[in-house]
Write an enzyme that holds these catalytic residues in place. Structure first.
Site, PDB file in Angstrom:
ATOM      1  N   GLY A 104      -5.158 -43.256 -50.577  1.00  0.00           N
ATOM      2  CA  GLY A 104      -5.226 -41.931 -50.005  1.00  0.00           C
ATOM      3  C   GLY A 104      -5.339 -40.825 -51.027  1.00  0.00           C
ATOM      4  O   GLY A 104      -5.532 -39.669 -50.664  1.00  0.00           O
ATOM      5  N   TYR A 115      -8.305 -41.217 -40.300  1.00  0.00           N
ATOM      6  CA  TYR A 115      -7.344 -40.589 -39.395  1.00  0.00           C
ATOM      7  C   TYR A 115      -7.947 -40.527 -37.999  1.00  0.00           C
ATOM      8  O   TYR A 115      -9.027 -39.963 -37.812  1.00  0.00           O
ATOM      9  CB  TYR A 115      -6.987 -39.177 -39.872  1.00  0.00           C
ATOM     10  CG  TYR A 115      -6.274 -39.147 -41.195  1.00  0.00           C
ATOM     11  CD1 TYR A 115      -4.895 -39.062 -41.264  1.00  0.00           C
ATOM     12  CD2 TYR A 115      -6.985 -39.219 -42.392  1.00  0.00           C
ATOM     13  CE1 TYR A 115      -4.223 -39.044 -42.479  1.00  0.00           C
ATOM     14  CE2 TYR A 115      -6.338 -39.206 -43.620  1.00  0.00           C
ATOM     15  CZ  TYR A 115      -4.957 -39.119 -43.649  1.00  0.00           C
ATOM     16  OH  TYR A 115      -4.306 -39.114 -44.856  1.00  0.00           O
ATOM     17  N   HIS A 150       2.057 -28.517 -45.382  1.00  0.00           N
ATOM     18  CA  HIS A 150       2.226 -29.233 -46.647  1.00  0.00           C
ATOM     19  C   HIS A 150       1.132 -28.843 -47.621  1.00  0.00           C
ATOM     20  O   HIS A 150       0.103 -28.286 -47.235  1.00  0.00           O
ATOM     21  CB  HIS A 150       2.184 -30.752 -46.422  1.00  0.00           C
ATOM     22  CG  HIS A 150       0.822 -31.263 -46.030  1.00  0.00           C
ATOM     23  ND1 HIS A 150       0.271 -31.063 -44.781  1.00  0.00           N
ATOM     24  CD2 HIS A 150      -0.120 -31.951 -46.739  1.00  0.00           C
ATOM     25  CE1 HIS A 150      -0.934 -31.615 -44.727  1.00  0.00           C
ATOM     26  NE2 HIS A 150      -1.194 -32.155 -45.905  1.00  0.00           N
ATOM     27  N   GLU A 190      -1.035 -30.871 -50.852  1.00  0.00           N
ATOM     28  CA  GLU A 190      -1.360 -32.252 -51.171  1.00  0.00           C
ATOM     29  C   GLU A 190      -0.421 -32.792 -52.248  1.00  0.00           C
ATOM     30  O   GLU A 190       0.238 -32.040 -52.963  1.00  0.00           O
ATOM     31  CB  GLU A 190      -2.813 -32.362 -51.651  1.00  0.00           C
ATOM     32  CG  GLU A 190      -3.832 -31.968 -50.605  1.00  0.00           C
ATOM     33  CD  GLU A 190      -3.749 -32.820 -49.343  1.00  0.00           C
ATOM     34  OE1 GLU A 190      -3.730 -34.057 -49.458  1.00  0.00           O
ATOM     35  OE2 GLU A 190      -3.684 -32.238 -48.245  1.00  0.00           O
ATOM     36  N   HIS A 227      -1.310 -26.015 -45.763  1.00  0.00           N
ATOM     37  CA  HIS A 227      -2.162 -26.106 -44.578  1.00  0.00           C
ATOM     38  C   HIS A 227      -1.497 -26.975 -43.522  1.00  0.00           C
ATOM     39  O   HIS A 227      -0.626 -27.794 -43.814  1.00  0.00           O
ATOM     40  CB  HIS A 227      -3.554 -26.653 -44.929  1.00  0.00           C
ATOM     41  CG  HIS A 227      -3.525 -27.930 -45.727  1.00  0.00           C
ATOM     42  ND1 HIS A 227      -3.336 -27.950 -47.095  1.00  0.00           N
ATOM     43  CD2 HIS A 227      -3.665 -29.223 -45.350  1.00  0.00           C
ATOM     44  CE1 HIS A 227      -3.365 -29.196 -47.535  1.00  0.00           C
ATOM     45  NE2 HIS A 227      -3.547 -29.998 -46.488  1.00  0.00           N
ATOM     46  N   SER A 244     -10.604 -38.872 -45.275  1.00  0.00           N
ATOM     47  CA  SER A 244     -10.077 -37.920 -46.248  1.00  0.00           C
ATOM     48  C   SER A 244      -9.652 -38.612 -47.527  1.00  0.00           C
ATOM     49  O   SER A 244      -9.334 -39.809 -47.533  1.00  0.00           O
ATOM     50  CB  SER A 244      -8.871 -37.180 -45.638  1.00  0.00           C
ATOM     51  OG  SER A 244      -8.308 -36.274 -46.549  1.00  0.00           O
TER      52      SER A 244
END
Length: 628
Positions: free
Chosen positions: A177, A184, A195, A197, A283, A295
């Site tokens: 990831g 997703y 959060h 990244e 975000h 992602s």
């Protein structure tokens, strides 16, 4: 409609009413991923926190999405609780399902968006915040893999060729990831909480097919203000982990954040479009219905300074940490001598290098420094013993601070660590306390016999004014009602210590849960357990009717209860060794949600301790979904 349209060389972009910049690259411009990201930042996209990229019609990451062979091994049910714009989320793992099964569930009447609002993002947004706590959504998140066609090289999450790939090339390490792709699968109301990244990296998100997502973002310049605001609301989570927002379990509405002068931008992300998030850009968002997104993370040279300052979560074993040594040495050679002296060398001295990378080359500027001597074995053994004692002392100090913060109520009130009720020193509530079957409190109106045959001399019991007194251990700072800790008939002197501290035990483990802090009692098998755990686990009890002696019944707990997995523990820790104990279950109908009594208090579950007349104490526990 866009409120501005701009041309910057050959690059076209616009700014939506929600404040997010939307870029329209040509296929040729997309061929150099790093260069286009740099162009977006020159236009100021990173100042918003996120940006949308709409590729040209000829961009095709996959020719055919029919018959996708994907299994969602760990779908999660998102149980949400909260009010007034602030919500906490607990992920409850579900049984694995195929993509076809997930799609059928997402499109079922129970989980699809209201049909009359499906094509109206603004109405869906209002509906989302009004119904967030109802009918928990299932999210097929963090599914390793990619569904890009192998020949596609342009903006393929597995082939971005940014400096983050240096980690894999140099050390062979893959971080799922982070430098590999995740899939997703969303449904209506499946959300992702506020959060940044891992390591404050960039991220790229592409919707292959399905319904849109609504995204919210906060400018990186307001990240510190955002964290301060959330910590002021989520007190319990902050006490457990200062970086609790990295757990992705806290959500706040744009309206609530606006009250703290936090700017929230918004956009709708549709199929065939990319979203880019920038370092330190908080975000969050939600899905409008069934969709599939892909992602991964990436990095640029601008990120390195963010990576050096990033504060990872320290309470979870699976937290992503990236050793910055290789990146600093390669991309910031002028800063390497100083970085080595301030960061790398102290770490090497402690023997705690965090990277599997090759040994770092010692810069000329520090080569002449004297190397530390090696200690002999006897010194190492002594050091280990000293370190063990120091760790125990530190753990006890942490536990004392935990007890102090747990006891801090509103307006000077003190919170009992057993029943959870707040009691102000100047006012003791009139209530039924935890007394054995056949006994009740008497406030100057009579007496109650303490067991025995008929005609035994009655012994007066203290009334609510005494049972409701808060007593605090002078050593571990645990605060509890006298009636909740079985100290109704004991004269409490200044400097009183709880049972555990009276035996000079700095650290003990609860036999029924993995948590520390709170009120402990000794068990009849020689161990220790929380009073709250003993009250709520059905098979356990106290050998004395006044709760002032040992806990018994641990041997009668069935094997099935020991095998239950606490929902709260599973949401914050994947280590099976840290999910021990005997959880209880929600009493509502056939609900199978299980949790430790102490975890339930942290998660905000409803725990009731009451007495019906002179009967036994009635202990009821409800999960978030069935709170009365």
């Amino acid at each position: 409609k866009p409120n501005r349209f701009a041309m910057a060389g050959t690059g076209r972009y616009e700014i939506e009413p929600g404040g997010v910049m939307v870029f329209y690259p040509t296929l040729d411009e997309m061929r150099d991923f790093a260069r286009y990201i740099s162009f977006m930042e020159k236009c100021g996209a990173h100042e918003i926190g996120i940006a949308k990229v709409v590729p040209p019609p000829e961009y095709c990451p996959r020719r055919n999405y029919d018959n996708l062979d994907v299994t969602i091994d760990h779908p999660i049910m998102q149980v949400v609780a909260g009010a007034n714009g602030y919500f906490s989320l607990v992920n409850v793992e579900q049984k694995k399902m195929s993509l076809a099964q997930f799609k059928a569930l997402a499109n079922s009447e129970a989980h699809r968006a209201p049909p009359k609002f499906e094509d109206n993002p603004d109405e869906l947004e209002r509906k989302f915040w009004k119904t967030l706590t109802y009918n928990s959504a299932i999210y097929g998140a963090d599914v390793p893999g990619s569904i890009y066609d192998e020949h596609v090289k342009i903006w393929n999450p597995n082939r971005l060729n940014t400096i983050l790939d240096t980690i894999e090339k140099d050390s062979g390490a893959q971080i799922l990831g982070v430098n590999t792709a995740y899939l997703y699968f969303g449904m209506w109301k499946a959300c992702f909480c506020w959060h940044t990244e891992d390591m404050d990296l960039y991220s790229i998100n592409y919707i292959h097919f399905g319904k849109p997502k609504t995204w919210y973002s906060i400018p990186p310049a307001q990240a510190d203000r955002m964290e301060t605001s959330m910590r002021s609301v989520f007190h319990e989570q902050t006490r457990e982990c200062d970086e609790f927002l990295r757990h992705k379990m806290a959500l706040a509405s744009p309206t609530a954040l606006a009250k703290d002068s936090i700017t929230v931008h918004k956009t709708v992300h549709r199929a065939g479009e990319f979203m880019i998030t920038f370092p330190r850009g908080y975000h969050a968002g939600f899905n409008h219905g069934f969709n599939c997104a892909e992602s991964t993370n990436f990095a640029s040279e601008r990120w390195i300074d963010f990576g050096k300052r990033a504060n990872p979560c320290l309470c979870r074993p699976d937290t992503v940490r990236i050793c910055m040594d290789t990146l600093v040495r390669r991309f910031q050679p002028d800063q390497w001598p100083e970085y080595y002296a301030e960061v790398v060398r102290p770490r090497e001295r402690e023997g705690a290098a965090h990277s599997k990378d090759e040994p770092a080359a010692v810069p000329e500027a520090v080569k002449q420094r004297k190397q530390p001597r090696k200690r002999d074995n006897s010194q190492n053994e002594t050091q280990v013993l000293e370190l063990t004692a120091l760790m125990k002392a530190n753990m006890f100090r942490i536990e004392c601070e935990f007890n102090r913060t747990q006891a801090a109520g509103k307006d000077g009130a003190v919170v009992c660590c057993v029943c959870g009720e707040q009691t102000h020193p100047a006012h003791v509530p009139d209530k039924h306390w935890l007394l054995p079957n056949g006994y009740s409190t008497v406030d100057g109106a009579g007496t109650t016999a303490l067991g025995g045959a008929v005609g035994q001399s009655p012994l007066p019991l203290p009334g609510a004014a005494v049972l409701g007194q808060i007593i605090t251990c002078a050593r571990c700072c645990m605060s509890v009602h006298r009636g909740c800790y079985g100290k109704a008939l004991i004269d409490i002197q200044p400097g009183w210590q709880c049972d555990r501290c009276a035996k000079d035990l700095a650290c003990v483990d609860c036999a029924l849960c993995p948590n520390v802090g709170g009120a402990f009692r000794e068990t009849d098998s020689g161990g220790w357990a929380h009073v709250a755990c003993a009250l709520f686990v059905p098979e356990t009890s106290f050998t004395s009717p006044l709760l002032d002696s040992k806990i018994t019944g641990l041997g009668s707990i069935p094997r099935g209860r020991w095998a239950l997995k606490c929902t709260y523990c599973r949401s914050i820790n994947k280590d099976p060794a840290k999910m021990r104990g005997a959880p209880l279950q929600c009493i509502k109908g056939r609900c199978t949600v299980s949790f430790h009594a102490t975890c339930a208090r942290k998660a905000g579950y409803c725990l009731r301790i009451a007495r019906c007349g002179d009967g036994p104490a009635l202990c009821e526990a409800y999960c978030l979904q069935h709170q009365p």
